[in-house]
Design a protein around this motif. Structure first.
Motif, PDB file in Angstrom:
ATOM      1  N   LEU A   1      77.460  21.009  37.475  1.00  0.00           N
ATOM      2  CA  LEU A   1      77.861  21.515  36.166  1.00  0.00           C
ATOM      3  C   LEU A   1      77.076  20.267  35.319  1.00  0.00           C
ATOM      4  O   LEU A   1      77.082  20.178  34.585  1.00  0.00           O
ATOM      5  CB  LEU A   1      78.961  21.312  36.210  1.00  0.00           C
ATOM      6  CG  LEU A   1      79.376  21.907  34.399  1.00  0.00           C
ATOM      7  CD1 LEU A   1      78.792  23.012  33.821  1.00  0.00           C
ATOM      8  CD2 LEU A   1      81.342  22.340  34.459  1.00  0.00           C
ATOM      9  N   SER A   2      78.205  19.200  36.355  1.00  0.00           N
ATOM     10  CA  SER A   2      78.078  17.954  36.048  1.00  0.00           C
ATOM     11  C   SER A   2      76.906  16.782  36.847  1.00  0.00           C
ATOM     12  O   SER A   2      76.540  15.193  36.310  1.00  0.00           O
ATOM     13  CB  SER A   2      79.425  17.079  36.588  1.00  0.00           C
ATOM     14  OG  SER A   2      79.752  16.704  37.183  1.00  0.00           O
ATOM     15  N   LYS A   3      76.055  17.194  37.271  1.00  0.00           N
ATOM     16  CA  LYS A   3      75.302  16.775  38.249  1.00  0.00           C
ATOM     17  C   LYS A   3      74.044  16.113  37.142  1.00  0.00           C
ATOM     18  O   LYS A   3      73.292  16.335  36.005  1.00  0.00           O
ATOM     19  CB  LYS A   3      74.051  17.588  39.140  1.00  0.00           C
ATOM     20  CG  LYS A   3      73.201  16.773  40.075  1.00  0.00           C
ATOM     21  CD  LYS A   3      73.348  17.788  41.402  1.00  0.00           C
ATOM     22  CE  LYS A   3      71.375  17.051  42.087  1.00  0.00           C
ATOM     23  NZ  LYS A   3      72.812  15.207  42.762  1.00  0.00           N
ATOM     24  N   ASN A   4      73.400  13.997  37.248  1.00  0.00           N
ATOM     25  CA  ASN A   4      73.019  13.595  36.692  1.00  0.00           C
ATOM     26  C   ASN A   4      73.318  13.434  35.388  1.00  0.00           C
ATOM     27  O   ASN A   4      72.356  13.573  34.412  1.00  0.00           O
ATOM     28  CB  ASN A   4      71.669  14.630  36.662  1.00  0.00           C
ATOM     29  CG  ASN A   4      70.513  14.136  37.912  1.00  0.00           C
ATOM     30  OD1 ASN A   4      71.673  13.244  39.434  1.00  0.00           O
ATOM     31  ND2 ASN A   4      70.408  15.356  39.163  1.00  0.00           N
ATOM     32  N   LEU A   5      74.417  13.463  34.724  1.00  0.00           N
ATOM     33  CA  LEU A   5      74.429  13.215  33.025  1.00  0.00           C
ATOM     34  C   LEU A   5      75.837  11.491  33.621  1.00  0.00           C
ATOM     35  O   LEU A   5      75.850  11.469  34.532  1.00  0.00           O
ATOM     36  CB  LEU A   5      75.421  14.134  33.448  1.00  0.00           C
ATOM     37  CG  LEU A   5      75.347  15.846  32.874  1.00  0.00           C
ATOM     38  CD1 LEU A   5      76.151  16.672  32.977  1.00  0.00           C
ATOM     39  CD2 LEU A   5      73.893  15.799  31.489  1.00  0.00           C
TER      40      LEU A   5
END
Length: 1051
Positions: free
Chosen positions: A1029-1033
């Motif tokens: 959900l929060s990857k590469n953000l």
């Protein structure tokens, strides 16, 4: 033991209440009893006290002490009691000379020490060595090791006693008792220039009635101040510094530092005032003998300069010489006062009658009783002239460091001096035998048939009526040397004037440098530390003497006593006001540390005294009062801004606690309302310096708005954890304060991380100030961590929801832990021999070893990432993905961020399931959008590869093997679970694609945190959801409120 006594340890802060360590350990004496106990005992005389018995120390049948025996030692004790012998092998409870003595308190083998004052001294105490009592840990667990160390002779009570005696046997110091040190000084300082050359003028202006009121009003101010001074002085050991020491230790360095300079300056100016008074008297004598050197004003300056130089020489010679001079001057002064009263009853002669002296006459008393203000004078202007005569009450307290027993000397000496001098002043005022105006001409007698019009002089045969139209040289209003004329032997009054003025000047010349030196020693004003140095056996402030001399010389050049007096009055009144306020404040704060031995004070009387001093300041001279307050306020602000590194346990600190406690209790009676909701966060930072970015982002929305508690959980052996935790608490809280983080630090020792967090979630906070939100960093290394660590991490999230707390998980690209950076800093500091700084920054629980690495090898991105929330954010957006209604926390947090200075340029963009006019339709569209398969098959493949190591694959195995695997690895993801939550997994992957598409350029992303059902969704599957959900953000806050409203649209 038949005697039952209570040890009232330092209830009056007197060192004498401690037991003598050389006494027999079985001897118990009543060393102090309160008055209440005494009164009660008197009331109960004749009645037997109630008898309570559970364990007796005596055995009447056998008439011997019952002793606690160690295994195998009973025979040894019995043999001793029978023969009275002592052997080297015995460990006898009565032996007070053996080096094991202090291990045998009250007949038991223990290292518990008896009460001793040296345990309560400050480090570096000038009155004795500070001794360290055994710690609670040593008494609780380490007795065997300590006994072994003592048996080897490494430490004995004798060593402590020897060290203490060496300190006490230091010779050369000059210390004074209460008579010579306080009473004599105060009397000499109060009986100053006013008594002999101004009191007659004051009575002439104000009359006997108002003159006595002026004396009593001044006495009221000084008496209340004396009571307050006595209370503060008996509240603990008093060092040098007088009024400054008393105020600074009561109200703190801010008030003490501001008034210390003013008080020292006032004493320096007082030197000039008294010397000018002395010079005026000498000039009068020169005038009578027609030997004026230049003119009256310049002669005063010349004589004043010579006098102050001589006084400086006496002061520099040392306190012992100064004290001898004071005693001689007091004897002369007492003889002069007695000479005046004797002179009032000696029959007068024609020459004295012509000058207005007629012995005691009722008509003169009646005529002088009422006021006759002239020359623009009034009650308060006359009071302003007289009040400096009362300013000598702190002469003894100002040399508190040179007193044998300041606690006993200051109250007795000060209050008795006020009483004696007040009686003398009133006696002189009432003994008014001189008319207001007289010509001095013996031929000005009454002519036969002349009308007297009620004039007492006329009735007594003299006509002084021409004094109404032209100035006269004699009488109370015109002649300052009235006391010399009235006295039995005039030169004695002159000697008394010399004695009074010189003694007062000498006392002020000693007081000012002593107070100033104490102020400089405390380093409140760093630029003045030059004057802290002392010389000689009594640590004489030679530099302070020179500075005082310069100030006194400047004011001597003014040469006008009536000009100097009001200035002195304001400075001293400001000091008195703060002393009274200190007493009131300490009483009002109700600190257990406020327990003065002097009981004859009242907090409200002290407050009245403070207000009275302030009022009198304005009445005497309003512009001088404003200047005094302006100077004091400036110095107060300066010291507050500089924040000197001192902690004296002031009453201001005690009042902070009382106010905080009262506010917290009052807050409990106020019901929560949604409009007043604010995030109150527990932040799992560990040591706060290890994860500064996590603290920074939390501090951004809690600063000046809500509670923030940085928490650390210590796991491992309990004993080591507790020791490490206790040793680091103060340092880590100090780090928060130093780095201006408005947060608290809390730590717990627990068997596991999850248990520790449970304790924090349940026990943190106070009343309404309890955390309602848990903030943690995303566990970036969850795929490499042990299964128990992942279980604890997810378990903490479940626990937060169980306790109905909101949840915020923060993720940044580089992670939060900057241990690597701190290791590099530590290595560099060690290289440059500055390692003592880094231990303040590094948590021992996190860093076990410091590896050698070059400065350029550490992760620059990690360092930049750790400070990203300290920087001002440029123009950009905070994207809010409010997918689930959690009560509003998801939208409240970013709103609070935008009202902060660093985030105010960022705009809020809200992504949700619909618009106001098409809510249901848009919700369906958003829901269908999220349910669709990920556009990029790469994302889904990454998700499958990520969870592959944690899958059970039980469908590919037979039932028996599958069941066995489930039991052995219950934390793995089953095929059934993965299938059941396949759509939810798709949703997380698809949502990440949408975030990448719409919010990749955002400054911050805030999105709804998915909730995993407890006992249904496995820990690794949930962690995989959070990961994808929060990857590469950009920096991401995954937020879930407790589903209670934190927002309202009502006003």
């Amino acid at each position: 033991m038949d005697t039952v006594s209570s040890l009232k340890m330092s209830m009056n802060n007197s060192p004498n209440v401690f037991l003598d360590t050389n006494a027999n350990r079985f001897q118990v004496n009543i060393i102090n009893e309160s008055r209440d106990n005494n009164e009660a005992s008197q009331e109960d005389v004749g009645s037997d006290p109630p008898h309570y018995e559970e364990t007796s120390f005596t055995d009447e049948a056998h008439n011997k002490l019952r002793i606690s025996y160690r295994p195998g030692k009973r025979e040894l004790y019995d043999n001793f009691l029978q023969r009275g012998e002592k052997t080297e092998a015995s460990l006898h409870p009565y032996d007070t000379h053996n080096k094991m003595y202090y291990l045998q308190t009250f007949g038991h083998n223990t290292m518990d020490p008896v009460p001793k004052i040296d345990y309560y001294r400050n480090t570096g105490s000038v009155s004795g060595n500070k001794l360290n009592r055994p710690s609670l840990l040593e008494i609780h667990e380490q007795l065997a090791k300590v006994m072994e160390r003592v048996a080897n002779g490494e430490s004995t009570a004798g060593d402590e006693t020897t060290a203490s005696k060496e300190e006490e046997n230091k010779t050369g110091l000059v210390k004074f008792g209460w008579v010579k040190g306080v009473l004599v000084r105060c009397m000499l300082n109060i009986w100053g220039v006013m008594l002999f050359i101004r009191l007659s003028w004051i009575v002439g202006q104000a009359g006997i009635g108002l003159g006595v009121i002026i004396i009593l009003l001044a006495t009221m101010v000084t008496s209340i101040t004396g009571l307050s001074t006595s209370a503060i002085a008996t509240n603990g050991f008093v060092r040098g510094g007088g009024a400054y020491y008393l105020i600074s230790r009561s109200l703190g360095p801010e008030f003490g530092g501001s008034i210390g300079l003013i008080f020292a300056f006032a004493n320096a100016v007082a030197v000039a005032m008294y010397v000018v008074g002395f010079a005026e008297t000498v000039v009068e004598l020169l005038k009578e003998s027609d030997t004026i050197m230049v003119d009256e004003s310049n002669d005063i300056r010349i004589i004043g300069t010579i006098t102050v130089v001589c006084l400086l020489g006496i002061s520099v010679a040392g306190m012992e010489w100064e004290a001898k001079a004071q005693v001689i001057l007091l004897v002369v002064l007492l003889i002069a006062i007695a000479n005046f009263f004797i002179g009032t009853v000696i029959p007068t002669n024609n020459e004295k009658k012509a000058r207005g002296f007629f012995n005691y006459q009722a008509s003169i008393f009646a005529e002088n009783f009422g006021p006759d203000f002239r020359g623009g004078e009034g009650f308060f202007s006359v009071f302003a002239i007289f009040f400096p005569a009362a300013t000598g009450i702190l002469a003894g307290a100002n040399i508190s460091g040179d007193l044998k027993d300041p606690q006993g000397a200051i109250p007795k000496g000060t209050m008795l001096a006020i009483l004696i001098t007040t009686v003398a002043y009133i006696g002189v005022a009432i003994s008014s035998c001189v008319v207001r105006d007289a010509t001095g001409n013996i031929n000005d007698t009454v002519v036969s048939g002349m009308s007297c019009n009620g004039s007492s002089a006329c009735n007594l045969g003299y006509d002084f009526s021409r004094c109404r139209n032209q100035p006269c040289d004699y009488g109370l209003m015109n002649n300052f040397q009235v006391m010399s004329m009235v006295s039995g032997f005039g030169p004695l009054i002159t000697a008394g004037i010399f004695s009074a003025t010189l003694s007062s000047a000498l006392a002020s010349l000693v007081s000012a440098p002593k107070v100033f030196q104490a102020l400089c020693k405390d380093n409140v004003y760093k630029g003045l530390h030059f004057f802290a140095k002392g010389y000689g056996k009594n640590n004489e402030p030679i530099r302070g003497y020179v500075l005082t001399f310069v100030i006194a010389m400047a004011f001597i050049l003014i040469a006008e006593l009536n000009t100097i007096a009001p200035i002195i009055s304001n400075f001293f009144l400001a000091s008195y006001a703060l002393i009274n306020f200190s007493c009131f404040h300490a009483s009002y704060a109700k600190s257990p540390g406020w327990r003065p031995a002097f009981r004859y004070y009242n907090m409200w009387v002290s407050l009245f005294g403070a207000l009275l001093c302030c009022g009198v300041m304005f009445v005497i001279n309003w512009w001088a009062a404003l200047i005094t307050y302006a100077i004091e306020l400036f110095l107060y602000i300066y010291v507050t801004y500089k924040k000197p590194e001192v902690n004296w346990g002031s009453s201001t600190q005690a009042l902070y606690y009382i106010n905080a406690l009262d506010s917290a209790l009052a807050l409990t009676a106020v019901e929560d309302h949604v409009k007043n909701f604010r995030p109150q966060c527990i932040v799992l930072t560990g040591a706060p310096m290890i994860r500064p970015a996590l603290l920074d982002i939390t501090h951004t929305f809690t600063k000046n708005n809500g509670l923030c508690i940085c928490c650390e959980v210590y796991t491992g052996p309990r004993k080591l954890c507790v020791k490490e935790m206790n040793s680091g608490m103060a340092k880590k809280q100090a780090w928060l304060t130093k780095n201006k983080r408005k947060a608290f630090y809390a730590a717990v020792a627990a068997d596991s991380f999850r248990d520790g967090v449970k304790s924090l979630l349940q026990a943190s906070g106070l009343g309404r100030m309890k955390p309602n939100t848990l903030v943690i960093g995303f566990k970036k290394d969850w795929r490499n961590a042990a299964a128990s660590q992942v279980e604890n991490y997810v378990g903490v999230i479940h626990d937060a929801f169980d306790f109905e707390l909101g949840m915020i998980i923060v993720r940044i690209s580089q992670g939060f832990d900057i241990t690597q950076v701190l290791q590099v800093q530590a290595t560099c500091c060690l290289t440059h021999q500055k390692s003592f700084h880094i231990f303040f920054l590094i948590s021992e629980s996190t860093i076990n070893t410091i590896q050698s690495m070059h400065m350029g090898e550490f992760n620059q991105k990690l360092l930049e990432s750790s400070t990203q929330f300290k920087k001002k954010q440029g123009k950009g957006t905070i994207d809010i993905w409010w997918l689930f209604d959690d009560g509003g926390l998801t939208i409240l947090i970013p709103y609070i961020l935008t009202i902060r200075k660093k985030w105010k340029n960022c705009k809020l963009r809200i992504f949700t399931g619909g618009k106001a006019n098409r809510i249901e339709e848009e919700k369906l569209v958003m829901a269908s959008l999220l349910k669709t398969l990920p556009k990029s098959i790469t994302y889904w493949k990454f998700f499958e590869e990520m969870i592959e190591p944690y899958r059970l694959h039980e469908s590919c195995k037979d039932i028996t093997t599958a069941e066995k695997l489930k039991q052995e690895t219950p934390w793995k993801i089953t095929d059934a679970e993965l299938e059941a939550f396949k759509e939810k997994s798709y949703r997380q992957v698809r949502l990440n694609e949408l975030l990448q598409e719409h919010s990749r350029a955002a400054n911050l992303i805030v999105l709804s945190l998915p909730v995993a059902r407890k006992g249904v969704v496995s820990d690794y599957l949930y962690m995989a959801w959070l990961e994808i959900l929060s990857k590469n953000l950009p920096p991401t806050l995954m937020v879930r409120g407790n589903h209670k409203n934190v927002l309202t649209f009502y006003s």
